[in-house]
Write a protein that holds these residues in place. Sequence first.
Motif, PDB file in Angstrom:
ATOM      1  N   ALA A  33       0.822  -1.214   0.000  1.00  0.00           N
ATOM      2  CA  ALA A  33       0.000   0.000   0.000  1.00  0.00           C
ATOM      3  C   ALA A  33       0.857   1.264   0.000  1.00  0.00           C
ATOM      4  O   ALA A  33       0.596   2.193  -0.762  1.00  0.00           O
ATOM      5  CB  ALA A  33      -0.937  -0.005   1.206  1.00  0.00           C
ATOM      6  N   ARG A  34       1.886   1.316   0.844  1.00  0.00           N
ATOM      7  CA  ARG A  34       2.693   2.545   0.931  1.00  0.00           C
ATOM      8  C   ARG A  34       3.471   2.746  -0.360  1.00  0.00           C
ATOM      9  O   ARG A  34       3.557   3.837  -0.889  1.00  0.00           O
ATOM     10  CB  ARG A  34       3.641   2.460   2.125  1.00  0.00           C
ATOM     11  N   HIS A  35       4.095   1.702  -0.861  1.00  0.00           N
ATOM     12  CA  HIS A  35       4.598   1.672  -2.240  1.00  0.00           C
ATOM     13  C   HIS A  35       3.987   0.438  -2.875  1.00  0.00           C
ATOM     14  O   HIS A  35       3.981  -0.636  -2.253  1.00  0.00           O
ATOM     15  CB  HIS A  35       6.122   1.590  -2.297  1.00  0.00           C
ATOM     16  N   GLY A  70      -8.918   2.352  11.008  1.00  0.00           N
ATOM     17  CA  GLY A  70      -7.988   3.425  10.658  1.00  0.00           C
ATOM     18  C   GLY A  70      -7.259   3.087   9.361  1.00  0.00           C
ATOM     19  O   GLY A  70      -7.590   2.098   8.700  1.00  0.00           O
ATOM     20  N   HIS A  71      -6.259   3.879   9.017  1.00  0.00           N
ATOM     21  CA  HIS A  71      -5.460   3.625   7.804  1.00  0.00           C
ATOM     22  C   HIS A  71      -6.343   3.575   6.553  1.00  0.00           C
ATOM     23  O   HIS A  71      -6.131   2.731   5.672  1.00  0.00           O
ATOM     24  CB  HIS A  71      -4.687   2.296   7.934  1.00  0.00           C
ATOM     25  N   VAL A  72      -7.353   4.457   6.467  1.00  0.00           N
ATOM     26  CA  VAL A  72      -8.353   4.323   5.393  1.00  0.00           C
ATOM     27  C   VAL A  72      -8.494   5.546   4.489  1.00  0.00           C
ATOM     28  O   VAL A  72      -9.495   5.666   3.779  1.00  0.00           O
ATOM     29  CB  VAL A  72      -9.752   3.957   5.979  1.00  0.00           C
ATOM     30  N   ASP A  99       2.653   9.633   7.894  1.00  0.00           N
ATOM     31  CA  ASP A  99       2.035   9.630   9.230  1.00  0.00           C
ATOM     32  C   ASP A  99       0.955   8.553   9.304  1.00  0.00           C
ATOM     33  O   ASP A  99       0.485   8.055   8.278  1.00  0.00           O
ATOM     34  CB  ASP A  99       1.384  10.979   9.525  1.00  0.00           C
ATOM     35  N   THR A 100       0.555   8.251  10.531  1.00  0.00           N
ATOM     36  CA  THR A 100      -0.519   7.264  10.709  1.00  0.00           C
ATOM     37  C   THR A 100      -1.478   7.772  11.785  1.00  0.00           C
ATOM     38  O   THR A 100      -1.193   8.760  12.472  1.00  0.00           O
ATOM     39  CB  THR A 100       0.036   5.904  11.181  1.00  0.00           C
ATOM     40  N   GLY A 101      -2.610   7.106  11.934  1.00  0.00           N
ATOM     41  CA  GLY A 101      -3.479   7.352  13.080  1.00  0.00           C
ATOM     42  C   GLY A 101      -4.445   8.504  12.934  1.00  0.00           C
ATOM     43  O   GLY A 101      -4.998   8.968  13.930  1.00  0.00           O
ATOM     44  N   TYR A 112       0.995  -9.692  17.626  1.00  0.00           N
ATOM     45  CA  TYR A 112       1.678  -8.796  18.557  1.00  0.00           C
ATOM     46  C   TYR A 112       2.789  -8.071  17.811  1.00  0.00           C
ATOM     47  O   TYR A 112       3.696  -8.694  17.281  1.00  0.00           O
ATOM     48  CB  TYR A 112       2.270  -9.640  19.692  1.00  0.00           C
ATOM     49  N   TRP A 113       2.712  -6.740  17.761  1.00  0.00           N
ATOM     50  CA  TRP A 113       3.717  -5.996  16.985  1.00  0.00           C
ATOM     51  C   TRP A 113       4.410  -4.899  17.762  1.00  0.00           C
ATOM     52  O   TRP A 113       5.546  -4.567  17.485  1.00  0.00           O
ATOM     53  CB  TRP A 113       3.086  -5.410  15.715  1.00  0.00           C
ATOM     54  N   ASN A 114       3.696  -4.327  18.752  1.00  0.00           N
ATOM     55  CA  ASN A 114       4.258  -3.134  19.381  1.00  0.00           C
ATOM     56  C   ASN A 114       4.488  -3.337  20.875  1.00  0.00           C
ATOM     57  O   ASN A 114       3.557  -3.286  21.669  1.00  0.00           O
ATOM     58  CB  ASN A 114       3.310  -1.959  19.154  1.00  0.00           C
ATOM     59  N   LEU A 126      11.170  -5.689   9.403  1.00  0.00           N
ATOM     60  CA  LEU A 126      12.242  -5.596   8.413  1.00  0.00           C
ATOM     61  C   LEU A 126      12.379  -4.185   7.863  1.00  0.00           C
ATOM     62  O   LEU A 126      13.269  -3.917   7.062  1.00  0.00           O
ATOM     63  CB  LEU A 126      11.990  -6.582   7.269  1.00  0.00           C
ATOM     64  N   ASP A 127      11.472  -3.276   8.263  1.00  0.00           N
ATOM     65  CA  ASP A 127      11.600  -1.894   7.781  1.00  0.00           C
ATOM     66  C   ASP A 127      12.410  -1.040   8.748  1.00  0.00           C
ATOM     67  O   ASP A 127      12.648   0.132   8.461  1.00  0.00           O
ATOM     68  CB  ASP A 127      10.227  -1.253   7.598  1.00  0.00           C
ATOM     69  N   GLN A 128      12.794  -1.597   9.895  1.00  0.00           N
ATOM     70  CA  GLN A 128      13.583  -0.797  10.826  1.00  0.00           C
ATOM     71  C   GLN A 128      15.034  -0.780  10.351  1.00  0.00           C
ATOM     72  O   GLN A 128      15.536  -1.771   9.799  1.00  0.00           O
ATOM     73  CB  GLN A 128      13.472  -1.373  12.243  1.00  0.00           C
TER      74      GLN A 128
HETATM   75  C1  TNX Z   1       3.444   0.417  12.390  1.00  0.00           C
HETATM   76  S1  TNX Z   1       2.671  -2.450  12.340  1.00  0.00           S
HETATM   77  C2  TNX Z   1       2.386   0.140  11.578  1.00  0.00           C
HETATM   78  C3  TNX Z   1       2.485   0.366  10.129  1.00  0.00           C
HETATM   79  C4  TNX Z   1       3.749   1.105   9.774  1.00  0.00           C
HETATM   80  C5  TNX Z   1       4.908   0.527  10.554  1.00  0.00           C
HETATM   81  C6  TNX Z   1       6.205   1.181  10.237  1.00  0.00           C
HETATM   82  C7  TNX Z   1       1.370  -1.811  12.382  1.00  0.00           C
HETATM   83  C8  TNX Z   1       0.373  -2.715  12.828  1.00  0.00           C
HETATM   84  N1  TNX Z   1       1.277  -0.514  12.033  1.00  0.00           N
HETATM   85  O1  TNX Z   1       1.358   1.086   9.694  1.00  0.00           O
HETATM   86  O2  TNX Z   1       3.971   0.969   8.410  1.00  0.00           O
HETATM   87  O3  TNX Z   1       4.662   0.685  11.926  1.00  0.00           O
HETATM   88  O4  TNX Z   1       7.245   0.569  10.905  1.00  0.00           O
END
Ligand code: TNX
Length: 546
Positions: free
Chosen positions: A202-204, A290-292, A316-318, A401-403, A431-433
Amino acid sequence: MSHRLHRKSRRSLIVIALAVCVLCAVGVGIGVGISRPHKDGPPSAVQRADFANILPAPVSATPTGGQFTITSATSIHASSDSAPALAVADYLATLLRPATGYALPVASADTDGAGVIRLVLTGEGDKKLDAEGYRLDISDDQITVTAAQPAGLFDAVQTLRQLLPPQSAKGSAQRGVVWSVPAGHVLDYPRFGYRAAGLDVARHFFGVADVERYIDEIALFKINYLHLHLTDDQGWRLAIDGWPKLTDVGARTEVGGGAGGFYTQDDYRKLVAYAQARYVTIIPEIDVPGHVTAALASYPALSCDGKTRSVFTGIDTGFSSLCAAKPTTYAFLDDVLRQIAALTPGPYVGIGGDEAQATSAADYAKIVDEAAADVRAAGKTPWGWQETATASVGTPSVATYWNPGLPGAAIKQAANSGTQLVLDPANHSYLDQKYDAETALGLHWAGYVEVQNAYDWDPGTYLPGVNQDAILGVEADLWTETVATTGDIDYMAFPRLPAVAELGWSPESTHNWSAFRDRLAAQGPRWSAMGIKYYHSPQVPWPAGS
Ligand code: TNX
């Protein structure tokens, strides 16, 4: 991204990271030889194809001495009554013909004999080999690959590829190479049934050929799921019947304002089939509530204010949300999820659910519950990010679980009430870090993720207080805010993707950083032969010139 880890949680993440490092340094919990920094430079890597270098590490591998050599007389035989075994035999031949220059005829036959590579399916009965396990028996005059299911044959082929000289991965005939495979026995099966790579298209946007390329790359490490992040603020990437503007309007750009793009449903079917032929199951993800922005720009009626907006090209997000109060929202979700489920042979359909800061908790629960119900009505299991655990989506469900900066209570509670858990902690498996401060690509909101960070954690014990049975497996996600080409994908994924793949496949008893970095080093020349320009991490003793 500042909301992602607030100062306090960022501080606690650093504290956690330091604690983990200290634990690693003393080897607590994993009890294996964790390496110290190289004082005199990295040790030299073993370059010969050998059993110790199989990645992910197998359950057991015993060299017996001697070798099988592939020659112009070699042929590949598959169990005579099995079309999938024959397809794997064809796949193996197709991989090996370019570099060897040999005909490598494929036959459907149960015959063995000198010079034969034989693929044998034993069927359901073989409990030990189960869905994905295999045995590889290599003698001087024959190779026998045995599996209960076709996926196991495919996994065995990935191992066999690593037992050949690296030049075997080249796309053109190589002269003067002896195509030998060391003799011995391998028994292998996975620790977790879910080993995923995530790709953000989506982002690219990445077209069909680029995604197929990534499928081939992830299959090298026995990864069996590809999670495609198909929608976000910057683009809607899959055509949906009855909602043409999602792609006419919502797919025409990407981060930075590029052209974007989308998959027609036929394109998508092609991807699904390509993945299936490599025993990879695609998990499509539509990210709501979100993200819409791309969806709202296409259909303003989906937002509460009904205002016209443009597709977002920043990172940005959110800030965007579907409107919980409008019936259109539910008609939209129902259509989209039903169509996506119909395109999906696998068990999971993703509903996103992350970073919905622009949605109230009540609206969030309403939309997420509805989306989960749509997915279940279509006969699939809803897959969501960890935040969905706060919405009591019920079971069956998967939460990822991601964050580590978010409170963990809800996801732990969900896991102990039947929700299955995928571990994808950003500070290990994103893998984007950036690898370190010098990495040009990538973000670093979760910290720098060098190869050892990607490898040195245990999915089995990562979240204390979670029932082991709840852990479905691991995932490594590649977000593409800064990743725009297949070269960028390769650089960020290699060599961290194999690290996470090994955590998902290999027995915990094989976990050992110094052995792992040697296994990784041995892959370098193979990746180079495939044209993969990987990150030459200083933590890994890559062979000279690889
Ligand atoms: C968090 S991972 C996001 C993504 C971003 C990513 C960038 C997640 C559930 N949300 O929207 O692309 O960080 O690292």
